[in-house]
Motif scaffolding. Structure first.
Motif, PDB file in Angstrom:
ATOM      1  N   VAL A   1      70.047  38.374  75.437  1.00 33.38           N
ATOM      2  CA  VAL A   1      71.148  39.709  75.875  1.00 33.38           C
ATOM      3  C   VAL A   1      71.196  39.937  77.301  1.00 33.38           C
ATOM      4  O   VAL A   1      70.238  39.658  77.906  1.00 33.38           O
ATOM      5  CB  VAL A   1      70.488  40.978  75.284  1.00 33.38           C
ATOM      6  CG1 VAL A   1      71.542  42.127  75.747  1.00 33.38           C
ATOM      7  CG2 VAL A   1      70.418  40.968  73.783  1.00 33.38           C
TER       8      VAL A   1
ATOM      9  N   SER B   1      73.912  36.047  65.778  1.00 36.48           N
ATOM     10  CA  SER B   1      74.066  37.271  65.565  1.00 36.48           C
ATOM     11  C   SER B   1      74.681  38.253  66.789  1.00 36.48           C
ATOM     12  O   SER B   1      74.490  37.655  68.086  1.00 36.48           O
ATOM     13  CB  SER B   1      72.389  38.095  65.672  1.00 36.48           C
ATOM     14  OG  SER B   1      72.540  39.346  65.897  1.00 36.48           O
ATOM     15  N   LYS B   2      75.519  39.055  66.754  1.00 30.99           N
ATOM     16  CA  LYS B   2      76.178  39.960  67.626  1.00 30.99           C
ATOM     17  C   LYS B   2      75.279  40.687  68.451  1.00 30.99           C
ATOM     18  O   LYS B   2      75.769  41.366  69.513  1.00 30.99           O
ATOM     19  CB  LYS B   2      77.395  40.708  66.936  1.00 30.99           C
ATOM     20  CG  LYS B   2      78.571  39.898  66.289  1.00 30.99           C
ATOM     21  CD  LYS B   2      79.646  40.736  66.032  1.00 30.99           C
ATOM     22  CE  LYS B   2      80.738  40.064  65.387  1.00 30.99           C
ATOM     23  NZ  LYS B   2      81.893  40.907  64.649  1.00 30.99           N
ATOM     24  N   ASN B   3      74.083  40.844  67.994  1.00 33.09           N
ATOM     25  CA  ASN B   3      72.931  41.477  68.848  1.00 33.09           C
ATOM     26  C   ASN B   3      72.662  40.652  70.269  1.00 33.09           C
ATOM     27  O   ASN B   3      71.825  41.201  70.875  1.00 33.09           O
ATOM     28  CB  ASN B   3      71.605  41.735  67.996  1.00 33.09           C
ATOM     29  CG  ASN B   3      71.908  42.610  66.853  1.00 33.09           C
ATOM     30  OD1 ASN B   3      72.837  43.490  66.881  1.00 33.09           O
ATOM     31  ND2 ASN B   3      71.233  42.637  65.939  1.00 33.09           N
ATOM     32  N   PHE B   4      73.150  39.389  70.292  1.00 32.34           N
ATOM     33  CA  PHE B   4      73.014  38.588  71.519  1.00 32.34           C
ATOM     34  C   PHE B   4      74.333  37.884  72.093  1.00 32.34           C
ATOM     35  O   PHE B   4      75.279  37.943  71.482  1.00 32.34           O
ATOM     36  CB  PHE B   4      71.957  37.441  71.025  1.00 32.34           C
ATOM     37  CG  PHE B   4      70.470  37.833  70.602  1.00 32.34           C
ATOM     38  CD1 PHE B   4      69.673  38.243  71.348  1.00 32.34           C
ATOM     39  CD2 PHE B   4      70.447  37.792  69.181  1.00 32.34           C
ATOM     40  CE1 PHE B   4      68.311  38.644  71.050  1.00 32.34           C
ATOM     41  CE2 PHE B   4      69.052  38.217  68.597  1.00 32.34           C
ATOM     42  CZ  PHE B   4      68.069  38.518  69.520  1.00 32.34           C
TER      43      PHE B   4
ATOM     44  N   LYS C   1      72.521  47.768  73.550  1.00 34.19           N
ATOM     45  CA  LYS C   1      72.495  48.899  72.793  1.00 34.19           C
ATOM     46  C   LYS C   1      72.412  48.446  71.276  1.00 34.19           C
ATOM     47  O   LYS C   1      71.600  49.018  70.593  1.00 34.19           O
ATOM     48  CB  LYS C   1      73.699  49.912  73.009  1.00 34.19           C
ATOM     49  CG  LYS C   1      73.735  50.465  74.387  1.00 34.19           C
ATOM     50  CD  LYS C   1      74.917  51.380  74.669  1.00 34.19           C
ATOM     51  CE  LYS C   1      74.983  51.939  75.964  1.00 34.19           C
ATOM     52  NZ  LYS C   1      76.048  52.687  76.224  1.00 34.19           N
ATOM     53  N   LEU C   2      73.271  47.481  70.889  1.00 33.25           N
ATOM     54  CA  LEU C   2      73.192  46.839  69.643  1.00 33.25           C
ATOM     55  C   LEU C   2      72.030  46.162  69.383  1.00 33.25           C
ATOM     56  O   LEU C   2      71.268  46.511  68.336  1.00 33.25           O
ATOM     57  CB  LEU C   2      74.360  45.712  69.585  1.00 33.25           C
ATOM     58  CG  LEU C   2      75.814  46.161  69.575  1.00 33.25           C
ATOM     59  CD1 LEU C   2      76.649  45.014  69.622  1.00 33.25           C
ATOM     60  CD2 LEU C   2      76.226  47.110  68.319  1.00 33.25           C
ATOM     61  N   TYR C   3      71.357  45.720  70.148  1.00 28.96           N
ATOM     62  CA  TYR C   3      69.962  44.856  70.002  1.00 28.96           C
ATOM     63  C   TYR C   3      68.863  45.971  69.824  1.00 28.96           C
ATOM     64  O   TYR C   3      67.963  45.699  68.989  1.00 28.96           O
ATOM     65  CB  TYR C   3      69.590  44.204  71.344  1.00 28.96           C
ATOM     66  CG  TYR C   3      68.339  43.630  71.402  1.00 28.96           C
ATOM     67  CD1 TYR C   3      68.272  42.258  70.554  1.00 28.96           C
ATOM     68  CD2 TYR C   3      67.328  43.961  72.029  1.00 28.96           C
ATOM     69  CE1 TYR C   3      66.818  41.739  70.597  1.00 28.96           C
ATOM     70  CE2 TYR C   3      65.862  43.490  71.974  1.00 28.96           C
ATOM     71  CZ  TYR C   3      65.678  42.413  71.203  1.00 28.96           C
ATOM     72  OH  TYR C   3      64.641  41.608  71.310  1.00 28.96           O
ATOM     73  N   GLU C   4      68.923  46.987  70.566  1.00 24.38           N
ATOM     74  CA  GLU C   4      68.011  48.328  70.430  1.00 24.38           C
ATOM     75  C   GLU C   4      68.042  49.032  69.295  1.00 24.38           C
ATOM     76  O   GLU C   4      67.135  49.336  68.719  1.00 24.38           O
ATOM     77  CB  GLU C   4      67.873  49.094  71.748  1.00 24.38           C
ATOM     78  CG  GLU C   4      67.385  48.304  73.027  1.00 24.38           C
ATOM     79  CD  GLU C   4      67.775  49.198  74.062  1.00 24.38           C
ATOM     80  OE1 GLU C   4      66.880  48.806  75.172  1.00 24.38           O
ATOM     81  OE2 GLU C   4      68.303  50.103  74.104  1.00 24.38           O
ATOM     82  N   ASN C   5      69.323  49.032  68.649  1.00 25.91           N
ATOM     83  CA  ASN C   5      69.587  49.618  67.355  1.00 25.91           C
ATOM     84  C   ASN C   5      69.750  48.866  66.294  1.00 25.91           C
ATOM     85  O   ASN C   5      69.947  49.352  64.976  1.00 25.91           O
ATOM     86  CB  ASN C   5      71.112  50.413  67.534  1.00 25.91           C
ATOM     87  CG  ASN C   5      70.938  51.606  68.493  1.00 25.91           C
ATOM     88  OD1 ASN C   5      69.863  52.279  68.850  1.00 25.91           O
ATOM     89  ND2 ASN C   5      72.144  51.799  69.155  1.00 25.91           N
ATOM     90  N   ARG C   6      69.274  47.509  66.349  1.00 25.58           N
ATOM     91  CA  ARG C   6      69.230  46.579  65.230  1.00 25.58           C
ATOM     92  C   ARG C   6      68.118  47.263  64.243  1.00 25.58           C
ATOM     93  O   ARG C   6      67.274  47.772  64.696  1.00 25.58           O
ATOM     94  CB  ARG C   6      68.716  45.473  65.577  1.00 25.58           C
ATOM     95  CG  ARG C   6      67.560  44.922  66.078  1.00 25.58           C
ATOM     96  CD  ARG C   6      67.384  43.678  66.602  1.00 25.58           C
ATOM     97  NE  ARG C   6      66.121  43.436  67.152  1.00 25.58           N
ATOM     98  CZ  ARG C   6      65.139  43.923  67.984  1.00 25.58           C
ATOM     99  NH1 ARG C   6      65.750  44.840  68.604  1.00 25.58           N
ATOM    100  NH2 ARG C   6      63.965  43.324  68.237  1.00 25.58           N
TER     101      ARG C   6
ATOM    102  N   THR D   1      75.603  45.224  74.891  1.00 24.46           N
ATOM    103  CA  THR D   1      75.001  44.417  73.851  1.00 24.46           C
ATOM    104  C   THR D   1      73.454  44.767  73.655  1.00 24.46           C
ATOM    105  O   THR D   1      72.987  44.780  72.568  1.00 24.46           O
ATOM    106  CB  THR D   1      75.040  42.945  73.979  1.00 24.46           C
ATOM    107  OG1 THR D   1      76.329  42.468  74.218  1.00 24.46           O
ATOM    108  CG2 THR D   1      74.731  41.727  72.990  1.00 24.46           C
TER     109      THR D   1
END
Length: 202
Positions: free
Chosen positions: A189, A119-122, A196-201, A194
């Motif tokens: 992370v 995942s691009k969340n990490f 921000k992406l993780y928190e908005n997943r 990144t």
């Protein structure tokens, strides 16, 4: 140890630390590994195989480890990670995993390399090996997801930690030799963008 290998269009990079956990911490990690509940699962998690998990890469996994005190597996990993890498994590996802030889042999995945990106969340993906010292039980890194042969093969080794950019194509060995392959996958992370992406997943 940081490894760089030049290819035509890409620098493949992975990092490796042997003897990742101290002896005392490794003992605590193994005790938890042996006593936590494992749920039958498969990779990729998001793919539905009509109820037949053997059609994917069959696994057995614990729930995600949580911050439950200084000597919890989560905090042992977090503190060891910071000590060994000097990378301060902003978010961590980690758990324990087993793959069983008899299930893998009965899966169409057996002998078939299936490179994937995480995942691009990490920012970072990796794992720690607990019970094998073989190339065939390690991790394969590829230049492209479409490749049939790995560019780099990282052998498994007891208490070895290996990690790489989450967007580098990689695959577990699809022909493991041990009856059960024990690992601790982790995803980290460390970049604010990144996070921000993780928190908005979703």
């Amino acid at each position: 140890m940081e490894i760089l290998k030049n290819t035509a269009n890409l620098i493949v990079m992975f990092n490796l630390v042997d003897n990742f956990y101290s002896s005392n911490n490794l003992g605590l990690i193994v005790i938890n590994f042996l006593n936590l509940h494992f749920q039958a699962n498969h990779e990729p998690h998001e793919t539905y195989f009509g109820g037949d998990r053997l059609l994917g890469y069959p696994t057995h996994e614990t729930s995600k480890l949580k911050d439950e005190g200084l000597l919890s597996p989560y905090n042992i990993f977090k503190n060891t990670w910071e000590e060994k890498t000097n990378i301060k994590p902003l978010a961590i996802s980690t758990f324990f995993r087993k793959t069983k030889l008899d299930e893998c042999k009965n899966s169409p995945s057996w002998g078939q390399y299936k490179p994937h990106r995480d995942s691009k969340n990490f920012d970072i993906a990796g794992l720690i090996y607990f019970n094998s010292n073989r190339l065939d039980d390690g991790t394969y890194i590829f230049e492209k997801e479409q490749d049939y042969e790995p560019t780099v093969i990282i052998g498994s080794k007891y208490n070895r930690c290996v990690w790489y950019d989450s967007q580098i194509p990689h695959s577990p060995s699809m022909e493991q030799t041990v009856n059960e392959r024990w690992t601790q996958p982790f995803f980290i992370v460390y970049k604010e963008e990144t996070l921000k992406l993780y928190e908005n997943r979703t």
